[in-house]
Design a protein around this motif. Structure first.
Motif, mmCIF file in Angstrom:
data_model
loop_
_atom_site.group_PDB
_atom_site.id
_atom_site.type_symbol
_atom_site.label_atom_id
_atom_site.label_comp_id
_atom_site.label_asym_id
_atom_site.label_seq_id
_atom_site.Cartn_x
_atom_site.Cartn_y
_atom_site.Cartn_z
ATOM 1 N N LEU A 1 67.869 93.964 64.062
ATOM 2 C CA LEU A 1 66.744 93.032 64.078
ATOM 3 C C LEU A 1 66.403 92.546 62.673
ATOM 4 O O LEU A 1 66.046 91.380 62.486
ATOM 5 N N ILE A 2 66.563 93.408 61.699
ATOM 6 C CA ILE A 2 66.305 93.006 60.319
ATOM 7 C C ILE A 2 67.332 91.956 59.871
ATOM 8 O O ILE A 2 67.015 91.056 59.096
ATOM 9 N N VAL A 3 68.544 92.043 60.388
ATOM 10 C CA VAL A 3 69.576 91.048 60.084
ATOM 11 C C VAL A 3 69.199 89.701 60.698
ATOM 12 O O VAL A 3 69.305 88.665 60.042
ATOM 13 N N ILE B 1 68.506 86.293 58.608
ATOM 14 C CA ILE B 1 69.245 85.047 58.866
ATOM 15 C C ILE B 1 68.272 83.894 59.105
ATOM 16 O O ILE B 1 68.456 82.790 58.567
ATOM 17 N N PHE B 2 67.236 84.127 59.904
ATOM 18 C CA PHE B 2 66.237 83.079 60.141
ATOM 19 C C PHE B 2 65.546 82.688 58.838
ATOM 20 O O PHE B 2 65.329 81.509 58.572
ATOM 21 N N LEU B 3 65.204 83.681 58.018
ATOM 22 C CA LEU B 3 64.555 83.397 56.740
ATOM 23 C C LEU B 3 65.473 82.612 55.823
ATOM 24 O O LEU B 3 65.054 81.617 55.211
ATOM 25 N N LEU B 4 66.728 83.018 55.732
ATOM 26 C CA LEU B 4 67.696 82.297 54.899
ATOM 27 C C LEU B 4 67.871 80.856 55.385
ATOM 28 O O LEU B 4 67.873 79.916 54.587
ATOM 29 N N ILE C 1 58.757 90.488 62.693
ATOM 30 C CA ILE C 1 59.135 89.246 63.372
ATOM 31 C C ILE C 1 58.022 88.207 63.245
ATOM 32 O O ILE C 1 58.283 87.040 62.952
ATOM 33 N N MET C 2 56.764 88.643 63.436
ATOM 34 C CA MET C 2 55.633 87.708 63.364
ATOM 35 C C MET C 2 55.496 87.064 61.988
ATOM 36 O O MET C 2 55.246 85.869 61.891
ATOM 37 N N PHE C 3 55.637 87.849 60.942
ATOM 38 C CA PHE C 3 55.322 87.331 59.613
ATOM 39 C C PHE C 3 56.519 86.812 58.828
ATOM 40 O O PHE C 3 56.339 86.189 57.785
ATOM 41 N N ILE C 4 57.731 87.016 59.359
ATOM 42 C CA ILE C 4 58.910 86.440 58.719
ATOM 43 C C ILE C 4 59.651 85.530 59.704
ATOM 44 O O ILE C 4 59.948 84.384 59.406
ATOM 45 N N PHE D 1 59.241 76.475 60.477
ATOM 46 C CA PHE D 1 59.745 75.621 59.389
ATOM 47 C C PHE D 1 61.028 74.904 59.795
ATOM 48 O O PHE D 1 61.237 73.745 59.435
ATOM 49 N N LEU D 2 61.875 75.581 60.533
ATOM 50 C CA LEU D 2 63.128 74.959 60.981
ATOM 51 C C LEU D 2 62.893 74.031 62.171
ATOM 52 O O LEU D 2 63.367 72.893 62.185
ATOM 53 N N TYR D 3 62.172 74.523 63.162
ATOM 54 C CA TYR D 3 61.975 73.774 64.402
ATOM 55 C C TYR D 3 61.197 72.480 64.163
ATOM 56 O O TYR D 3 61.649 71.396 64.540
ATOM 57 N N LEU D 4 60.037 72.585 63.528
ATOM 58 C CA LEU D 4 59.228 71.387 63.289
ATOM 59 C C LEU D 4 59.706 70.610 62.072
ATOM 60 O O LEU D 4 59.646 69.385 62.048
#
Length: 174
Positions: free
Chosen positions: A2-4, A8-11, A71-74, A81-84
Motif C-alpha cells: 500500500l505504501i508503494v 506511485i500516486f504521489l510521484l 491514504i487520506m493525506f497522501i 491533483f491528477l483527476y481534476l
C-alpha cells in the motif's frame, strides 16, 4: 504494498498534477477526506472494508487506521491533483477520463482484494458495491469542483442510500 501505491500516486501527482492551481482543488481534497472520515466514524465498529499491509512497511502500517490516514493525506490529494488537474475539455474525453479513474480505482481494489490480501470486504460489501461507489465518487468530485453545495446535497442522499443498503446495528455505533 500500500505504501508503494501511495508513493506511485504521489510521484504521478508531482509529475503531472496541476500544482499551480492547488487552491482550486483544495476544497475538493477536503471534501474527499471529510467523506472518508465520516465513513470511518459511522462504521467505526462495523467496517465495510478494511486495509491490511501484507508486504512492505508492515512495521509502519500496522492497522487499518494508520493505512487509511496515509491514504487520506497522501493518496487522496494526489488523486484530486491528477483527476481534476488534467480534466479534459471535450465531453467525450471527459467521459473517458472519468471512466479511466473508475476503472483504475476498481482494478486496484480487485487486485488488492483477490491477489494481495491488502483489503477485505465485510458486512455485504462487494466489488460490485465498490465499482458503484467509485462511479458516484468520481462523478461527485467533478460536481463538487463546479458546484460544492450541489455535491454536498447529493452526497447526503448517497450516504443515506448506503446506510439504507448497509444498515449499521445501533449497538455498533459509537
Amino acid at each position: 504494498m500500500l505504501i508503494v501505491y501511495v508513493a506511485i500516486f504521489l510521484l504521478a501527482a508531482i509529475i503531472w498534477g496541476d500544482w499551480r492551481k492547488w487552491r482550486l482543488y483544495y476544497s475538493t481534497i477536503l471534501f474527499f477526506i471529510v467523506g472518508d472520515l465520516l465513513k470511518n466514524f459511522l462504521f467505526y465498529n462495523y467496517w465495510l472494508w478494511t486495509y491490511h499491509e501484507t508486504m512492505f512497511a508492515k512495521d509502519i502500517l500496522k492497522n487499518h487506521t494508520i493505512i487509511n490516514i496515509m491514504i487520506m493525506f497522501i493518496g487522496y490529494p494526489s488523486t484530486i491533483f491528477l483527476y481534476l488537474g488534467c480534466f479534459p475539455l471535450s465531453k467525450w474525453k471527459q467521459v473517458g477520463w472519468v471512466t479511466f479513474w473508475i476503472f483504475l480505482y476498481s482494478i486496484l481494489e480487485y487486485i488488492n482484494l483477490r491477489y494481495l490480501n491488502l483489503i477485505n470486504h465485510h458486512h455485504g460489501w462487494t466489488m460490485t458495491w465498490s465499482v458503484l461507489f467509485n462511479i458516484v465518487m468520481f462523478i461527485m468530485f467533478r460536481i463538487h469542483f463546479k458546484n460544492p453545495l450541489l455535491a454536498w446535497g447529493l452526497s447526503i442522499i448517497w450516504i443515506l442510500f448506503l446506510l439504507y443498503m448497509h444498515p449499521i446495528p445501533l449497538e455498533k455505533m459509537k
